[in-house]
Design a protein around this motif. Structure first.
Motif, PDB file in Angstrom:
ATOM      1  N   GLY A  90       0.713  -1.166   0.153  1.00 45.45           N
ATOM      2  CA  GLY A  90      -0.021  -0.069  -0.026  1.00 45.45           C
ATOM      3  C   GLY A  90       0.864   1.207  -0.105  1.00 45.45           C
ATOM      4  N   GLN A 123      -3.795  -4.267  -1.005  1.00 47.00           N
ATOM      5  CA  GLN A 123      -2.406  -3.894  -0.503  1.00 47.00           C
ATOM      6  C   GLN A 123      -1.950  -5.056   0.271  1.00 47.00           C
ATOM      7  N   ASP A 154      -4.892   6.324   5.563  1.00 49.28           N
ATOM      8  CA  ASP A 154      -4.613   7.393   4.572  1.00 49.28           C
ATOM      9  C   ASP A 154      -4.778   8.752   5.343  1.00 49.28           C
ATOM     10  N   THR A 181      -8.641   1.228   3.455  1.00 48.21           N
ATOM     11  CA  THR A 181      -8.752   1.293   1.909  1.00 48.21           C
ATOM     12  C   THR A 181      -8.124  -0.103   1.328  1.00 48.21           C
ATOM     13  N   GLN A 222      -6.189  -2.044  -4.350  1.00 48.77           N
ATOM     14  CA  GLN A 222      -5.214  -1.102  -4.905  1.00 48.77           C
ATOM     15  C   GLN A 222      -5.722  -0.734  -6.299  1.00 48.77           C
ATOM     16  N   HIS A 234      -1.122   4.488  -0.977  1.00 52.50           N
ATOM     17  CA  HIS A 234      -2.411   4.476  -2.218  1.00 52.50           C
ATOM     18  C   HIS A 234      -2.004   5.461  -3.243  1.00 52.50           C
TER      19      HIS A 234
END
Lengths: 429, 429
Positions: free
Chosen positions: B161, B260, B289, B300, B303, B409
């Motif tokens: 990630g 990720q 994030d 998250t 990908q 990301h």
């Protein structure tokens, strides 16, 4: 690795494959006591609570191995020279341990090795490829030249024409590493030979064949028909993402998809365009099929449809009754695999195996079938069918046409016998 | 490999990639004098007739390396720790040398390595996997148990990630190995997690998430939604045909395709089924994030679609005008790549690149485009589109939403600037 060579009359049981779990030693059986997992409770819980040292300490630093190696526990998963071969150490073969492998990609460290004068260590900066013969402009390419041309990547198997050679005469070597281990599969990257032939302006009217020549001490040479050369033949420098391994022709080899391995000339230094075959040593004295009448078939290009069960396979042992996965590989030099049938009773009844996608042309295809071993003796077989409809033959059918003195192109159905003790043997039925 | 860590303010040019041909040393440029090959005649002919020593001698015996290694001339193609990282040697990353690789398969020796407490060396005979939590029957599996269950093989990428993390803040590391080298792709073999969850009888009504836990010193833990767990998540033991490499989780890891890398927990020892996320350290303090308003997005998973040109790329140099292949990789955590566009003028004009088949879901896809360098400065970019229609964004677009303080990301379009001297630099436009 130097190793005493033995004639086949006094073959010893080779270091056998294990069913699947790697072992550091030469284990003759696998313990599968808790198939399906052990229910939690009692000793199992105690075991789970016993925290191993690697959960309580720092491991090796990141990047300790800039180029990684397998676990030391995998020391048994290596290429081996068959103890039955009477070859010299520079002209011999190291077989891929198919019994220990998964999927269709052969890791580069385990790709089978077949050399005719040992493995040269070539400086890529000095290496050149010359193309001459029936061409408008003969040329010499450096590796840098070749790397700058348009390239392709393709997943293809390479199988030696002599794979499964010993089975012609009913001499059964003990393991699938030795019966079928001159077989590997990789993602090859390079320039299509057709790109290079266009670049030198080959004579489209007169060109019928090309000759490929290696830069090794054997100067190995093979004739390839121009239709193949213009179809999918690669001048390859990449193998599974990285540059070719030394024993696979570093820095340059031919890859002739679907054709016996000797045509995929390693350490490639020259390609000549001509109007007839060259009839070189390695396509007359060797790699020709001796027929029952004493005559030889000279050019057998294609590796016909074939398959083999890699587990359970010879030298392994089933320790308890119950569920076992039957798995193996199928391939065809003519394109894609359409179907694989599996029998556990020597070919009386067949079930259709599951094929792992993607199913690629002239590549290995992994098949699988679940099986419950009742403890009774069994005869395990696989039979592949390719997209042309060709059905893998029985050894009897092959012998009716080709006799028993051939070396090359044995694509017969392989039989593994499971005896009442669960031991797996190579047999012919 | 111990290596002095440097802050980014005083980064040195790392050992750069070469355009393609391997070199034993640290070469800053590639000589491509005879692109397309040298016509035969004069010195070229003399050179061709100068037979090198390896064509006149025996090489190494067959089987000299039961487990093979790359050529010594490939010593430059290794994983590297970025000199800009301020990590400890046990919690760091060794990057894959993407600039030197072909095709889509990453050879096992070069798969990127990211550990949180170093790399443990685990005895597979002692290793166990426990599954507990919202299940009818908690179980403990040995490796032998797992190897006996139905398996699948799938080609998938794994991307950390934090790949391309440094580009958020306009800090440009010099090479594609450091900008994008936390990315690799392999054929993974193992048991579908759904098979194991069925085997323990997971609670279909209450199960919402699973927790995966590693047996390393970090006991790394990650939450995975049950829909993913039941879809294509693998409990994997095989990597490109052989058992997992130690730094990839030997003998067992999770592979969560498209997600990720940290979720593909290595040295996997436990899976717990639960009804809510665990909010562990590696999904709260890290791998979240940071947004412009100071809040963090916690989970998250996917990908998103991304691509990068791997050659020509940062640190390489074009020595002469003429034909160059532009090639790189594209991937999406949501499925297949549909299209890759390439620009040589910083995104004003785009051409559609050729995609290498097979194009597999959640796997790397190799793209290629021929290019003629006129000697003028150029800005090379690639832009991928996946099968959902998602278009890889510009860094400006990402920053508008996410700011510049994120780590994770970053799937922005990468720009390589070719200057008038042919030197290739990492720039942001």
């Amino acid at each position: 690795m130097t190793q005493e060579k033995q004639a086949f009359g006094r073959i010893e049981l080779a270091p056998e494959g294990h069913l699947q779990l790697p072992s550091p030693g030469r284990r003759r059986a696998l313990k599968w006591l808790f198939a399906g997992g052990a229910a939690l409770g009692g000793t199992a819980t105690a075991q789970a609570l016993d925290v191993p040292v690697w959960s309580k300490t720092l491991g090796k630093p990141v990047g300790a191995d800039p180029y990684g190696r397998p676990s030391p526990f995998e020391a048994d998963t290596v290429r081996r020279i068959s103890p039955g071969l009477t070859t010299t150490e520079h002209s011999s073969v190291a077989f891929t341990p198919l019994q220990n492998l998964f999927g269709i990609i052969t890791p580069n460290g385990l790709h089978f090795e077949r050399n005719h004068a040992g493995r040269p260590d070539i400086d890529p900066h000095q290496h050149r490829l010359m193309i001459n013969g029936l061409v408008r402009q003969p040329k010499i390419y450096s590796m840098d030249d070749l790397l700058r041309l348009p390239s392709v990547s393709r997943i293809h198997f390479i199988e030696c024409g002599a794979n499964t050679a010993m089975e012609w005469g009913n001499v059964a070597v003990p393991t699938v590493q030795y019966t079928h281990g001159m077989l590997s599969c990789a993602e090859w990257t390079g320039v299509l030979l057709s790109t290079l032939l266009d670049d030198v302006g080959f004579d489209r009217k007169r060109a019928r064949f090309i000759l490929a020549e290696g830069a090794d001490g054997a100067s190995l040479t093979r004739t390839v028909p121009i239709e193949m050369a213009l179809d999918d033949v690669l001048v390859a420098y990449g193998q599974n993402g990285e540059m070719l391994r030394p024993e696979q022709g570093y820095p340059l080899r031919l890859v002739v998809p679907g054709v016996q391995g000797v045509s995929s000339v390693k350490w490639l230094r020259r390609i000549e365009v001509g109007d007839q075959p060259w009839h070189t040593r390695e396509e007359t004295l060797h790699y020709s099929d001796l027929m029952p009448d004493g005559m030889s078939r000279q050019f057998t290009w294609i590796q016909e449809c074939k398959s083999v069960i890699t587990s359970p396979s010879g030298g392994q042992r089933l320790l308890d009754r119950g569920r076992y996965p039957i798995t193996g590989l199928a391939w065809s030099g003519r394109g894609r695999i359409r179907r694989v049938d599996v029998s556990v009773d020597g070919g009386r009844n067949w079930r259709i195996a599951e094929l792992q996608e993607p199913i690629l042309p002239k590549a290995l295809t992994r098949f699988r079938l679940d099986w419950h071993w009742t403890g009774e003796p069994a005869l395990l077989q696989s039979r592949a069918v390719d997209e042309t409809g060709y059905v893998q033959p029985k050894i009897r059918q092959l012998r009716e046409v080709r006799g028993t003195r051939s070396i090359y192109h044995n694509n017969a159905i392989q039989t593994w016998q499971v005896d009442a003790q669960g031991r797996v043997h190579n047999v012919q039925v």
